[in-house]
Design a protein around this motif. Sequence first.
Motif, mmCIF file in Angstrom:
data_model
loop_
_atom_site.group_PDB
_atom_site.id
_atom_site.type_symbol
_atom_site.label_atom_id
_atom_site.label_comp_id
_atom_site.label_asym_id
_atom_site.label_seq_id
_atom_site.Cartn_x
_atom_site.Cartn_y
_atom_site.Cartn_z
ATOM 1 N N VAL A 207 0.875 -1.179 0.000
ATOM 2 C CA VAL A 207 0.000 0.000 0.000
ATOM 3 C C VAL A 207 0.906 1.221 0.000
ATOM 4 N N PRO A 208 0.380 2.383 -0.381
ATOM 5 C CA PRO A 208 1.229 3.581 -0.431
ATOM 6 C C PRO A 208 1.955 3.830 0.895
ATOM 7 N N GLY A 209 3.254 4.073 0.757
ATOM 8 C CA GLY A 209 4.086 4.307 1.935
ATOM 9 C C GLY A 209 4.904 3.117 2.354
ATOM 10 N N ASP A 210 4.532 1.915 1.910
ATOM 11 C CA ASP A 210 5.330 0.732 2.240
ATOM 12 C C ASP A 210 6.700 0.831 1.579
ATOM 13 N N GLN A 211 7.733 0.269 2.256
ATOM 14 C CA GLN A 211 9.092 0.279 1.706
ATOM 15 C C GLN A 211 9.635 -1.141 1.642
ATOM 16 N N VAL A 212 10.421 -1.391 0.584
ATOM 17 C CA VAL A 212 11.039 -2.694 0.367
ATOM 18 C C VAL A 212 12.512 -2.470 0.054
ATOM 19 N N TRP A 213 13.409 -3.302 0.634
ATOM 20 C CA TRP A 213 14.837 -3.192 0.366
ATOM 21 C C TRP A 213 15.526 -4.524 0.627
ATOM 22 N N VAL A 214 16.789 -4.599 0.238
ATOM 23 C CA VAL A 214 17.633 -5.773 0.467
ATOM 24 C C VAL A 214 18.560 -5.446 1.633
ATOM 25 N N GLN A 215 18.686 -6.388 2.565
ATOM 26 C CA GLN A 215 19.442 -6.125 3.791
ATOM 27 C C GLN A 215 20.422 -7.262 4.079
ATOM 28 N N MET A 216 21.619 -6.921 4.567
ATOM 29 C CA MET A 216 22.607 -7.924 4.939
ATOM 30 C C MET A 216 22.114 -8.682 6.170
ATOM 31 N N ALA A 217 22.209 -10.022 6.132
ATOM 32 C CA ALA A 217 21.744 -10.850 7.249
ATOM 33 C C ALA A 217 22.867 -11.115 8.253
ATOM 34 N N LEU A 218 24.063 -11.390 7.730
ATOM 35 C CA LEU A 218 25.238 -11.616 8.584
ATOM 36 C C LEU A 218 26.406 -10.830 8.007
ATOM 37 N N SER A 219 27.124 -10.160 8.894
ATOM 38 C CA SER A 219 28.204 -9.301 8.405
ATOM 39 C C SER A 219 29.318 -10.083 7.727
ATOM 40 N N GLU A 220 29.558 -11.338 8.162
ATOM 41 C CA GLU A 220 30.631 -12.118 7.542
ATOM 42 C C GLU A 220 30.224 -12.760 6.229
ATOM 43 N N TYR A 221 28.891 -12.795 5.967
ATOM 44 C CA TYR A 221 28.432 -13.353 4.702
ATOM 45 C C TYR A 221 28.026 -12.196 3.794
ATOM 46 N N ASN A 222 29.045 -11.553 3.236
ATOM 47 C CA ASN A 222 28.800 -10.362 2.414
ATOM 48 C C ASN A 222 29.445 -10.483 1.047
ATOM 49 N N GLY A 223 29.274 -11.662 0.421
ATOM 50 C CA GLY A 223 29.967 -11.965 -0.821
ATOM 51 C C GLY A 223 29.330 -11.391 -2.077
ATOM 52 N N PHE A 224 28.601 -10.222 -2.006
ATOM 53 C CA PHE A 224 28.132 -9.561 -3.228
ATOM 54 C C PHE A 224 29.340 -9.195 -4.080
ATOM 55 N N TYR A 225 29.187 -9.434 -5.423
ATOM 56 C CA TYR A 225 30.317 -9.134 -6.303
ATOM 57 C C TYR A 225 29.779 -8.570 -7.616
ATOM 58 N N THR A 226 30.566 -7.677 -8.215
ATOM 59 C CA THR A 226 30.218 -7.127 -9.523
ATOM 60 C C THR A 226 31.485 -6.807 -10.275
ATOM 61 N N SER A 227 31.419 -6.957 -11.603
ATOM 62 C CA SER A 227 32.574 -6.660 -12.462
ATOM 63 C C SER A 227 32.053 -6.308 -13.837
ATOM 64 N N THR A 228 32.994 -6.167 -14.775
ATOM 65 C CA THR A 228 32.593 -5.856 -16.148
ATOM 66 C C THR A 228 31.905 -7.041 -16.807
ATOM 67 N N LYS A 229 32.044 -8.194 -16.215
ATOM 68 C CA LYS A 229 31.493 -9.404 -16.824
ATOM 69 C C LYS A 229 30.287 -9.963 -16.065
#
Length: 250
Positions: A207-229
């Motif tokens: 409904v209007p005003g609701d917010q959705v996001w992605v959140q880290m669950a554990l600080s040591e499991y932070n293996g997000f990665y990005t590159s040109t490929k």
Amino acid sequence: MTSLRLLPLLHSILILQVHFSNQLEDNKIPPSLCTGHPGIPGAPGAHGSPGQPGRDGRDGRDAAPGEKGEKGDRGDPGETGARGLTGDRGDPGEKGETGQPGECAVAPRSAFSAKLSEGLTLPLTVGDAVRFDKIMLNEQGDYNSETGRFTCKVPGVYYFAVHATVYRASLQFDLMKNGHTVASYFQFYGNWPKPASLSGGSLLHLVPGDQVWVQMALSEYNGFYTSTKTDSIFTGFLVYSYWKNSAVFA
């Protein structure tokens, strides 16, 4: 002989004499024989009883019409009469002419897609939102790249998906709605020479005003990665809206 013939005549004279003698004695002399003076007028007689009603007279002739009188004052309103019975249903009317074509309504829209920039430092604190900072689509401006949060404007059902490239560390993150976890995802990294991937998605009613996001669950499991490929992407879009509850049109 002559004497005998006179006897009947003498007899008749005798009878007449006797008759007139009786009338003189009774004072009943016929007017033809004796006329007296007029008598004194008698006393008035008593009033007689009323006579019977006479018959109706004949109708008279019609008189000439009189002049028109002046208009009288308006009378007081009468009392309201009783409600009448419902009448019979009328016949259907004729079909009207076809109207002008109307404008086509535009359904409300909401969609975005953003990815992580190369070399972006990810949050290491549990509870922090991952900021997918490189916008690929955000026409309605519902996603904020500075906070990493999507804010609902149109009520309805949305689909959110996260595709993550996992490298150098295991990865665990949660899909959040208004501070509550709606889905969790985990990918173990075992020191492989090449990156792995982790994807997940969910349908959410907003409904209007609701917010959705992605959140880290554990600080040591932070293996997000990005590159040109390879990339890590956060995407969301409106599947259908609740028209009655929304006046927002794109």
